[in-house]
Structures are given as structure tokens and as C-alpha cells.
Design a protein around this motif. Sequence first.
Motif, PDB file in Angstrom:
ATOM      1  N   ASN A 138      -4.438 -10.571   6.189  1.00 49.77           N
ATOM      2  CA  ASN A 138      -4.212 -10.764   4.753  1.00 49.77           C
ATOM      3  C   ASN A 138      -3.711  -9.487   4.082  1.00 49.77           C
ATOM      4  N   ILE A 139      -4.325  -8.365   4.445  1.00 55.18           N
ATOM      5  CA  ILE A 139      -3.909  -7.095   3.829  1.00 55.18           C
ATOM      6  C   ILE A 139      -2.510  -6.708   4.311  1.00 55.18           C
ATOM      7  N   ASP A 140      -2.272  -6.886   5.609  1.00 57.24           N
ATOM      8  CA  ASP A 140      -0.975  -6.472   6.147  1.00 57.24           C
ATOM      9  C   ASP A 140       0.177  -7.264   5.546  1.00 57.24           C
ATOM     10  N   LEU A 141      -0.094  -8.531   5.251  1.00 60.04           N
ATOM     11  CA  LEU A 141       0.952  -9.338   4.631  1.00 60.04           C
ATOM     12  C   LEU A 141       1.330  -8.751   3.265  1.00 60.04           C
ATOM     13  N   ALA A 142       0.306  -8.344   2.514  1.00 61.80           N
ATOM     14  CA  ALA A 142       0.559  -7.737   1.203  1.00 61.80           C
ATOM     15  C   ALA A 142       1.314  -6.421   1.352  1.00 61.80           C
ATOM     16  N   LEU A 143       0.949  -5.654   2.391  1.00 54.94           N
ATOM     17  CA  LEU A 143       1.627  -4.375   2.611  1.00 54.94           C
ATOM     18  C   LEU A 143       3.090  -4.600   3.003  1.00 54.94           C
ATOM     19  N   ARG A 144       3.300  -5.665   3.799  1.00 56.93           N
ATOM     20  CA  ARG A 144       4.671  -5.992   4.193  1.00 56.93           C
ATOM     21  C   ARG A 144       5.498  -6.344   2.956  1.00 56.93           C
ATOM     22  N   TYR A 145       4.927  -7.190   2.091  1.00 57.19           N
ATOM     23  CA  TYR A 145       5.625  -7.555   0.851  1.00 57.19           C
ATOM     24  C   TYR A 145       5.875  -6.337  -0.017  1.00 57.19           C
ATOM     25  N   ALA A 146       4.947  -5.383   0.044  1.00 55.64           N
ATOM     26  CA  ALA A 146       5.094  -4.178  -0.772  1.00 55.64           C
ATOM     27  C   ALA A 146       6.106  -3.201  -0.166  1.00 55.64           C
ATOM     28  N   GLY A 147       6.638  -3.559   0.997  1.00 52.71           N
ATOM     29  CA  GLY A 147       7.682  -2.734   1.616  1.00 52.71           C
ATOM     30  C   GLY A 147       7.143  -1.545   2.402  1.00 52.71           C
ATOM     31  N   VAL A 148       5.864  -1.619   2.789  1.00 48.81           N
ATOM     32  CA  VAL A 148       5.279  -0.523   3.580  1.00 48.81           C
ATOM     33  C   VAL A 148       5.689  -0.699   5.050  1.00 48.81           C
ATOM     34  N   ASP A 149       6.241   0.337   5.644  1.00 45.63           N
ATOM     35  CA  ASP A 149       6.664   0.301   7.054  1.00 45.63           C
ATOM     36  C   ASP A 149       5.513  -0.113   7.953  1.00 45.63           C
ATOM     37  N   ARG A 150       5.852  -0.865   9.009  1.00 38.65           N
ATOM     38  CA  ARG A 150       4.845  -1.317   9.956  1.00 38.65           C
ATOM     39  C   ARG A 150       4.000  -0.153  10.479  1.00 38.65           C
ATOM     40  N   ALA A 151       4.645   0.964  10.758  1.00 36.74           N
ATOM     41  CA  ALA A 151       3.940   2.119  11.320  1.00 36.74           C
ATOM     42  C   ALA A 151       2.920   2.710  10.351  1.00 36.74           C
ATOM     43  N   ARG A 152       3.180   2.575   9.075  1.00 36.54           N
ATOM     44  CA  ARG A 152       2.271   3.161   8.077  1.00 36.54           C
ATOM     45  C   ARG A 152       1.152   2.201   7.660  1.00 36.54           C
ATOM     46  N   ARG A 153       1.280   0.930   8.086  1.00 34.12           N
ATOM     47  CA  ARG A 153       0.325  -0.077   7.591  1.00 34.12           C
ATOM     48  C   ARG A 153      -1.128   0.171   7.985  1.00 34.12           C
ATOM     49  N   PRO A 154      -1.421   0.544   9.256  1.00 30.91           N
ATOM     50  CA  PRO A 154      -2.834   0.726   9.619  1.00 30.91           C
ATOM     51  C   PRO A 154      -3.534   1.752   8.740  1.00 30.91           C
ATOM     52  N   GLU A 155      -2.854   2.830   8.445  1.00 33.33           N
ATOM     53  CA  GLU A 155      -3.456   3.887   7.648  1.00 33.33           C
ATOM     54  C   GLU A 155      -3.700   3.395   6.208  1.00 33.33           C
ATOM     55  N   ARG A 156      -2.693   2.744   5.641  1.00 35.14           N
ATOM     56  CA  ARG A 156      -2.816   2.225   4.278  1.00 35.14           C
ATOM     57  C   ARG A 156      -3.917   1.159   4.200  1.00 35.14           C
ATOM     58  N   ARG A 157      -3.954   0.306   5.241  1.00 38.30           N
ATOM     59  CA  ARG A 157      -4.943  -0.768   5.272  1.00 38.30           C
ATOM     60  C   ARG A 157      -6.351  -0.176   5.289  1.00 38.30           C
ATOM     61  N   ALA A 158      -6.555   0.818   6.147  1.00 41.86           N
ATOM     62  CA  ALA A 158      -7.873   1.441   6.248  1.00 41.86           C
ATOM     63  C   ALA A 158      -8.275   2.055   4.903  1.00 41.86           C
ATOM     64  N   GLU A 159      -7.300   2.671   4.249  1.00 42.47           N
ATOM     65  CA  GLU A 159      -7.534   3.299   2.948  1.00 42.47           C
ATOM     66  C   GLU A 159      -7.962   2.248   1.912  1.00 42.47           C
ATOM     67  N   LEU A 160      -7.220   1.147   1.883  1.00 38.44           N
ATOM     68  CA  LEU A 160      -7.503   0.085   0.905  1.00 38.44           C
ATOM     69  C   LEU A 160      -8.866  -0.545   1.157  1.00 38.44           C
ATOM     70  N   LEU A 161      -9.172  -0.820   2.420  1.00 35.80           N
ATOM     71  CA  LEU A 161     -10.451  -1.461   2.748  1.00 35.80           C
ATOM     72  C   LEU A 161     -11.616  -0.530   2.431  1.00 35.80           C
ATOM     73  N   ALA A 162     -11.405   0.770   2.651  1.00 38.67           N
ATOM     74  CA  ALA A 162     -12.461   1.729   2.319  1.00 38.67           C
ATOM     75  C   ALA A 162     -12.674   1.744   0.809  1.00 38.67           C
ATOM     76  N   ARG A 163     -11.594   1.653   0.081  1.00 36.71           N
ATOM     77  CA  ARG A 163     -11.686   1.725  -1.374  1.00 36.71           C
ATOM     78  C   ARG A 163     -12.502   0.569  -1.957  1.00 36.71           C
ATOM     79  N   VAL A 164     -12.443  -0.601  -1.310  1.00 38.11           N
ATOM     80  CA  VAL A 164     -13.208  -1.739  -1.825  1.00 38.11           C
ATOM     81  C   VAL A 164     -14.487  -1.996  -1.002  1.00 38.11           C
ATOM     82  N   GLY A 165     -14.837  -1.029  -0.150  1.00 34.25           N
ATOM     83  CA  GLY A 165     -16.092  -1.128   0.597  1.00 34.25           C
ATOM     84  C   GLY A 165     -16.092  -2.185   1.690  1.00 34.25           C
ATOM     85  N   LEU A 166     -14.963  -2.340   2.387  1.00 34.74           N
ATOM     86  CA  LEU A 166     -14.866  -3.369   3.429  1.00 34.74           C
ATOM     87  C   LEU A 166     -14.561  -2.792   4.813  1.00 34.74           C
TER      88      LEU A 166
END
Length: 272
Positions: free
Chosen positions: A112-140
Motif C-alpha cells: 500500500n505504501i509503495d503504491l503511493a510512493l510510486r504515484y508520488a514519483g519516488v524511484d524504486r531504489a529509494r522506496r524502501p528507505e522512504r517507506r521505513a521513514e513513513l512507517l516509523a513516523r506513524v508508529g508502524l
Amino acid sequence: MSSSETTAAGAGTDTSRAGTVRLDHVTHRYGRGGETFTAVGPVDLTVPAGEFLALVGASGCGKSTLLRLIAGFERPTHGSVLVSGAAPRPGETAGVVFQTPRLFPWRTVRGNIDLALRYAGVDRARRPERRAELLARVGLEGTEERRVWEISGGQQQRVAIARALAAENPLLLLDEPFAALDALTRERLQEDLRRVTERTGRTAVFVTHSADEAVFLGSRIVVLTRSPGTVALDLPITLPRGGVDSEELRGSREFAELRAQVSHAVKAAAAA
Ligand code: ADP
Ligand code: MG
């Protein structure tokens, strides 16, 4: 009219600044021909960048309509809506969180998060880092491989918030996102949301019918009259925030007074 002109509510506000919302004489009508119904307006409202606006009013007064107009999902019948100085574009202007999470239930949290990152134009290679950041921010943290149906309602709403943050747009629109949650989960999410918006400096417009929630979250509260909704009360909230314990804040006399004031205003506006 130039976008740098100001209204009384937003005196001195640079309305072209990223995240600024400006509504000028906005009215919205549903239906066509003789069968029309005015849901909101006229509303004049400027939300400066970085503000947390709690929009409160009785059910049916036009809160969701106003939010959809700001998101660009609908165009106003009259008047103009500007976000960051331009007409809003659906899916691009703002991160939106609805009352129910609207996730893809068969996907994992990661999916679910990666789909949003893809729509946001985040490169596949950068997605894991961004995803981890976002999930940490909301306590997940640690939930990435769980399927949506395997996590609680509160966790699902956290995923929806993380998804809305994924695009990094400067405006967050939330439509009664915690209404369906139990009191304890709701309070936790309110605290987390406040922390997230304070840290990221985003503008937020948060719809609720709860005076308590509005006072806890808002740096400003706008109460709408009953339909067609217009501004009945526009109240800056100057409760001390930084370093103040949430329990202490909720238990304070100032908090109780503001909650009573907003609650009265909502009832009076609904009856008027
Ligand atoms: P709120 O979110 O404050 O409960 P809404 O913005 O959902 O209020 O609705 C305001 C009014 O407009 C209500 O009377 C509702 O029935 C009406 N309304 C909302 N959406 C539509 C629509 N798509 N078509 C017709 N009427 C609508
Ligand atoms: Mg609504």
C-alpha cells in the motif's frame, strides 16, 4: 485579483506560499436545473502555510464538501479555491485521509505504501528507505509484511496517514479520520498526528464534529453554520504545546474552557 492580496482572516498572508489555502466567496451547489441544493457558502477563508485548521460543524453542514473543493475533487459553483496560489489538482495538491482508510485490503502494508510512493514519483531504489521513514513516523515499524486485513482499524488508519504523507505535498486534508476508532486509539492517533504535522511543518485541514478533538489538534478552529455552511466562528487556539504533556493539556482549565466554547458555538450554529 492578485494572489498576494489578503482577506481579513489572512491579513499579511502570502497566499501563493506552498501549502496556503485560499477560499474566495466559495459556494457549492449540488444538482441541476430546478433541483439544486446549496451545500456550502459563501465562505471566505485563508489558511496560512503551517496552520492546523480544525473545521467543525454539525453533520450535513458541508464540511466534506469544503474539503473536496480544497482537494480539487470538485469545482465550486461560485468563487475560487486556490492552494499554493493555483487551482487544486485532484491527487496532486494534497494528501487526503478519509474516515475509512480505503486501502487495498489484499496488499501488504508495504504494498500500500509503495503504491503511493510510486504515484508520488519516488524511484524504486529509494522506496524502501522512504517507506521505513513513513512507517516509523506513524508508529508502524515492523508491520510491512502484514496484510491490511491482519492489522487493526487504528493501524489501518495509520497506514492511510503514512500514504497521505508519501507524496510530500505541503497540504494534508483529513475528513473525520478517527471517528470510527475507540477512544484510546483515537487519542493516541491525535497525539501522533500533531507530532507529525509539527515536525513536517505541513498545513492541515482537519474535519471533525468533536469539539474536544478540534481543541486538542487545532492551531485554529473554524465552526460552520448548518447547511449551507458558512463561517460561524473563527478562533485561534493559543494553548501551550511544546513540551507540554498531552494528559496535562487535556486536563487543563484552558482546555476545558475552549472545549465548552467550541461546543456551544457548534450547537448554536447548528440551531440558528
Ligand atoms: P458534512 O461533511 O458536514 O456532514 P457534506 O459536505 O457531506 O456535509 O454534505 C453537505 C450537504 O450536501 C448534505 O445535505 C448532503 O446531503 C449534501 N450532499 C453532499 N454530497 C452530495 C452530492 N454528491 N449530491 C447531492 N447532495 C450532496
Ligand atoms: Mg462529512
